[in-house]
Write a protein that holds these residues in place. Structure first.
Motif, PDB file in Angstrom:
ATOM      1  N   LEU A   1     -64.092 -33.972  -2.425  1.00  9.10           N
ATOM      2  CA  LEU A   1     -64.206 -32.523  -2.521  1.00  9.10           C
ATOM      3  C   LEU A   1     -65.677 -32.134  -2.589  1.00  9.10           C
ATOM      4  O   LEU A   1     -66.384 -32.496  -3.527  1.00  9.10           O
ATOM      5  CB  LEU A   1     -63.472 -32.002  -3.756  1.00  9.10           C
ATOM      6  CG  LEU A   1     -63.636 -30.511  -4.086  1.00  9.10           C
ATOM      7  CD1 LEU A   1     -63.259 -29.628  -2.908  1.00  9.10           C
ATOM      8  CD2 LEU A   1     -62.804 -30.150  -5.324  1.00  9.10           C
ATOM      9  N   LEU A   2     -66.135 -31.417  -1.574  1.00  5.27           N
ATOM     10  CA  LEU A   2     -67.473 -30.845  -1.556  1.00  5.27           C
ATOM     11  C   LEU A   2     -67.365 -29.373  -1.930  1.00  5.27           C
ATOM     12  O   LEU A   2     -66.572 -28.640  -1.336  1.00  5.27           O
ATOM     13  CB  LEU A   2     -68.093 -30.960  -0.163  1.00  5.27           C
ATOM     14  CG  LEU A   2     -68.511 -32.340   0.330  1.00  5.27           C
ATOM     15  CD1 LEU A   2     -69.089 -32.232   1.735  1.00  5.27           C
ATOM     16  CD2 LEU A   2     -69.518 -32.976  -0.610  1.00  5.27           C
TER      17      LEU A   2
ATOM     18  N   ALA B   1     -54.337 -32.563   9.336  1.00  4.67           N
ATOM     19  CA  ALA B   1     -54.148 -31.727   8.149  1.00  4.67           C
ATOM     20  C   ALA B   1     -53.521 -32.530   7.016  1.00  4.67           C
ATOM     21  O   ALA B   1     -52.544 -33.250   7.203  1.00  4.67           O
ATOM     22  CB  ALA B   1     -53.262 -30.532   8.491  1.00  4.67           C
ATOM     23  N   THR B   2     -54.091 -32.412   5.840  1.00  6.01           N
ATOM     24  CA  THR B   2     -53.584 -33.128   4.670  1.00  6.01           C
ATOM     25  C   THR B   2     -53.978 -32.330   3.426  1.00  6.01           C
ATOM     26  O   THR B   2     -54.443 -31.198   3.513  1.00  6.01           O
ATOM     27  CB  THR B   2     -54.149 -34.567   4.629  1.00  6.01           C
ATOM     28  OG1 THR B   2     -53.590 -35.271   3.516  1.00  6.01           O
ATOM     29  CG2 THR B   2     -55.661 -34.569   4.522  1.00  6.01           C
ATOM     30  N   SER B   3     -53.789 -32.918   2.261  1.00 10.38           N
ATOM     31  CA  SER B   3     -54.168 -32.249   1.015  1.00 10.38           C
ATOM     32  C   SER B   3     -54.296 -33.291  -0.076  1.00 10.38           C
ATOM     33  O   SER B   3     -53.823 -34.423   0.058  1.00 10.38           O
ATOM     34  CB  SER B   3     -53.125 -31.194   0.620  1.00 10.38           C
ATOM     35  OG  SER B   3     -51.884 -31.807   0.302  1.00 10.38           O
ATOM     36  N   PHE B   4     -54.939 -32.908  -1.171  1.00 15.19           N
ATOM     37  CA  PHE B   4     -54.984 -33.758  -2.354  1.00 15.19           C
ATOM     38  C   PHE B   4     -55.231 -32.875  -3.564  1.00 15.19           C
ATOM     39  O   PHE B   4     -55.642 -31.719  -3.446  1.00 15.19           O
ATOM     40  CB  PHE B   4     -56.054 -34.854  -2.236  1.00 15.19           C
ATOM     41  CG  PHE B   4     -57.464 -34.357  -2.125  1.00 15.19           C
ATOM     42  CD1 PHE B   4     -58.231 -34.086  -3.260  1.00 15.19           C
ATOM     43  CD2 PHE B   4     -58.060 -34.181  -0.887  1.00 15.19           C
ATOM     44  CE1 PHE B   4     -59.543 -33.650  -3.167  1.00 15.19           C
ATOM     45  CE2 PHE B   4     -59.371 -33.742  -0.770  1.00 15.19           C
ATOM     46  CZ  PHE B   4     -60.110 -33.476  -1.913  1.00 15.19           C
ATOM     47  N   ARG B   5     -54.959 -33.445  -4.750  1.00 13.70           N
ATOM     48  CA  ARG B   5     -55.180 -32.714  -5.991  1.00 13.70           C
ATOM     49  C   ARG B   5     -56.571 -32.989  -6.519  1.00 13.70           C
ATOM     50  O   ARG B   5     -56.979 -34.139  -6.635  1.00 13.70           O
ATOM     51  CB  ARG B   5     -54.141 -33.099  -7.041  1.00 13.70           C
ATOM     52  CG  ARG B   5     -52.758 -32.517  -6.777  1.00 13.70           C
ATOM     53  CD  ARG B   5     -51.837 -32.706  -7.962  1.00 13.70           C
ATOM     54  NE  ARG B   5     -51.581 -34.121  -8.240  1.00 13.70           N
ATOM     55  CZ  ARG B   5     -51.817 -34.715  -9.393  1.00 13.70           C
ATOM     56  NH1 ARG B   5     -52.347 -34.040 -10.395  1.00 13.70           N
ATOM     57  NH2 ARG B   5     -51.528 -35.986  -9.565  1.00 13.70           N
TER      58      ARG B   5
ATOM     59  N   ALA C   1     -57.058 -30.090   3.016  1.00 14.41           N
ATOM     60  CA  ALA C   1     -58.077 -31.038   3.449  1.00 14.41           C
ATOM     61  C   ALA C   1     -57.807 -31.474   4.882  1.00 14.41           C
ATOM     62  O   ALA C   1     -56.785 -31.127   5.487  1.00 14.41           O
ATOM     63  CB  ALA C   1     -58.093 -32.253   2.517  1.00 14.41           C
ATOM     64  N   SER C   2     -58.741 -32.250   5.406  1.00 18.94           N
ATOM     65  CA  SER C   2     -58.597 -32.812   6.743  1.00 18.94           C
ATOM     66  C   SER C   2     -58.884 -34.304   6.675  1.00 18.94           C
ATOM     67  O   SER C   2     -59.764 -34.750   5.923  1.00 18.94           O
ATOM     68  CB  SER C   2     -59.569 -32.133   7.709  1.00 18.94           C
ATOM     69  OG  SER C   2     -59.416 -32.641   9.019  1.00 18.94           O
TER      70      SER C   2
ATOM     71  N   SER D   1     -59.496 -38.227   2.892  1.00 18.59           N
ATOM     72  CA  SER D   1     -59.319 -36.794   3.111  1.00 18.59           C
ATOM     73  C   SER D   1     -60.537 -36.046   2.579  1.00 18.59           C
ATOM     74  O   SER D   1     -61.038 -36.351   1.499  1.00 18.59           O
ATOM     75  CB  SER D   1     -58.064 -36.290   2.400  1.00 18.59           C
ATOM     76  OG  SER D   1     -56.914 -36.990   2.837  1.00 18.59           O
ATOM     77  N   LEU D   2     -60.989 -35.069   3.342  1.00 20.22           N
ATOM     78  CA  LEU D   2     -62.167 -34.288   2.966  1.00 20.22           C
ATOM     79  C   LEU D   2     -61.795 -32.818   2.838  1.00 20.22           C
ATOM     80  O   LEU D   2     -61.180 -32.244   3.741  1.00 20.22           O
ATOM     81  CB  LEU D   2     -63.262 -34.450   4.019  1.00 20.22           C
ATOM     82  CG  LEU D   2     -64.504 -33.570   3.859  1.00 20.22           C
ATOM     83  CD1 LEU D   2     -65.248 -33.906   2.567  1.00 20.22           C
ATOM     84  CD2 LEU D   2     -65.433 -33.730   5.064  1.00 20.22           C
ATOM     85  N   ALA D   3     -62.172 -32.229   1.707  1.00 21.91           N
ATOM     86  CA  ALA D   3     -61.968 -30.797   1.488  1.00 21.91           C
ATOM     87  C   ALA D   3     -63.296 -30.154   1.126  1.00 21.91           C
ATOM     88  O   ALA D   3     -64.103 -30.733   0.386  1.00 21.91           O
ATOM     89  CB  ALA D   3     -60.959 -30.553   0.368  1.00 21.91           C
ATOM     90  N   VAL D   4     -63.540 -28.970   1.656  1.00 20.38           N
ATOM     91  CA  VAL D   4     -64.706 -28.165   1.291  1.00 20.38           C
ATOM     92  C   VAL D   4     -64.181 -26.874   0.691  1.00 20.38           C
ATOM     93  O   VAL D   4     -63.436 -26.131   1.333  1.00 20.38           O
ATOM     94  CB  VAL D   4     -65.595 -27.869   2.512  1.00 20.38           C
ATOM     95  CG1 VAL D   4     -66.789 -27.019   2.095  1.00 20.38           C
ATOM     96  CG2 VAL D   4     -66.065 -29.164   3.173  1.00 20.38           C
TER      97      VAL D   4
END
Length: 345
Positions: A154-155, A196-200, A209-210, A232-235
């Motif tokens: 997570l950025l 496309a994905t996700s995480f907590r 996320a991607s 997985s990367l989320a901004v």
């Protein structure tokens, strides 16, 4: 340590400054050479870091350095000419780069294969340059077998990237339409809707996320034998900022498998730094350089082709992470998703 300088190409940027600080926190007298194409910017950074500056000419075989002695070269932006790597090989000194993506490894690998005995070459584009792999391999010791590795990075959207890092992220996420994962023991390229994905996050917030593919995917799959590895990367908004505090960067590491007694085991940890991504990246670069040069009780690294996790040992990483202001958190493990799917949640 030798009086020959460690050359940080792009050293005036965020990563270069944090690298210099990390090196100086343990080795205050290490000679550093801040290299850049902008003379004024390099001179300003060098003055702040008690280092020397030099203008880099990447069209010249010697980078414009003449016969100036070097001890190692770290390239902190994309060097499409590979001039720095070739100079390192010619001088017989270690080289580390941190920008080429997983589908851009060919030129560096080819250069190494052409002169495998010349010098150590590090393919450094792991997330935070070992900030994910080194902790993951430490946590993996609790397992006799790992079935699934799920990493969520997570950025914070307000984190300072710097132009070089922003260009790298743009290139690796938006101009490359596929991402590598390991699924069922096979390496697969995900594209389109599969990305496309996700995480907590640390605070439990579900983050869109991607799928992303830094070298961590290759390294962790190879080191652990896990048949399922995904990144997985989320901004977005970091957990700390949702609490009304300053931003942070988060790395969520979730492992699933079997413990040494034969029972099912699931562990979930987080690596968090309140300063954002750059302190962790600079720390990783510094630790790799230290190991390459053989400071801190280790012998110098022999010629070879390496990922950062092969050089950064957990007993090196965790104390320096704490010294740099980062922390390790053990989180409550989530319930397994059916079929080892693309979510960390």
């Amino acid at each position: 340590m030798s009086n020959d300088s460690i050359l940080l190409i792009g050293g005036a940027g965020h990563v270069g400054r944090w690298t210099a600080r990390s090196l100086r926190s343990v080795h205050p007298d290490v000679p550093l050479l801040i290299g850049g194409r902008d003379r004024a910017r390099a001179e300003q950074a060098a003055a702040e870091l008690h280092a020397e500056s030099v203008v880099i000419d990447d069209t010249a075989a010697d980078l414009g350095l003449g016969d100036r002695p070097l001890r190692a070269i770290a390239t902190l932006f994309t060097d499409q000419r590979l001039t720095a790597l070739r100079l390192a090989q010619a001088r017989g000194v270690p080289h580390l780069s941190i920008s080429p993506g997983i589908i851009e490894l060919g030129p560096e690998v080819a250069a190494y294969m052409h002169r495998p005995q010349a010098a150590p070459v590090v393919l450094g584009t792991e997330w935070m340059v070992g900030g994910t792999t080194a902790p993951t391999l430490a946590f993996a010791k609790a397992f006799s077998r790992i079935d699934d590795i799920a990493i969520g990075a997570l950025l914070d959207e307000q984190d300072a990237f710097g132009p070089a890092a922003e260009a790298d992220l743009e290139r690796q996420t938006r101009t490359m339409p596929v991402a590598l994962a390991r699924q069922g023991g096979a390496y697969v390229w995900r594209a389109g809707d599969e990305l496309a994905t996700s995480f907590r996050a640390v605070d439990g917030t579900e983050m869109a996320a991607s799928t992303f593919s830094p070298n961590d995917v290759l390294g962790l799959a190879s080191a652990t034998g896990a048949p399922n590895v995904r990144f997985s990367l989320a901004v977005g908004v970091s957990s700390s900022r949702r609490r009304g505090e300053p931003l942070s960067t988060e790395i969520i590491i979730e492992l699933t498998g079997t413990d040494h007694a034969g029972g099912a085991l699931r562990r979930r940890h987080a690596i968090v730094h309140p300063g954002g991504q750059m302190p962790l990246t600079g720390l990783g670069v510094a630790l790799v350089l230290e190991r390459l040069l053989g400071v801190g009780g280790h012998p110098p690294t022999p010629a070879g082709l390496y990922f950062p996790y092969q050089l950064i040992e957990p007993d090196m990483y965790f104390p320096r992470l704490a010294q740099a202001g980062g922390k390790v958190m053990e989180l409550e493990a989530a319930s397994p998703s059916p079929g080892g799917g693309g979510s960390l949640a």
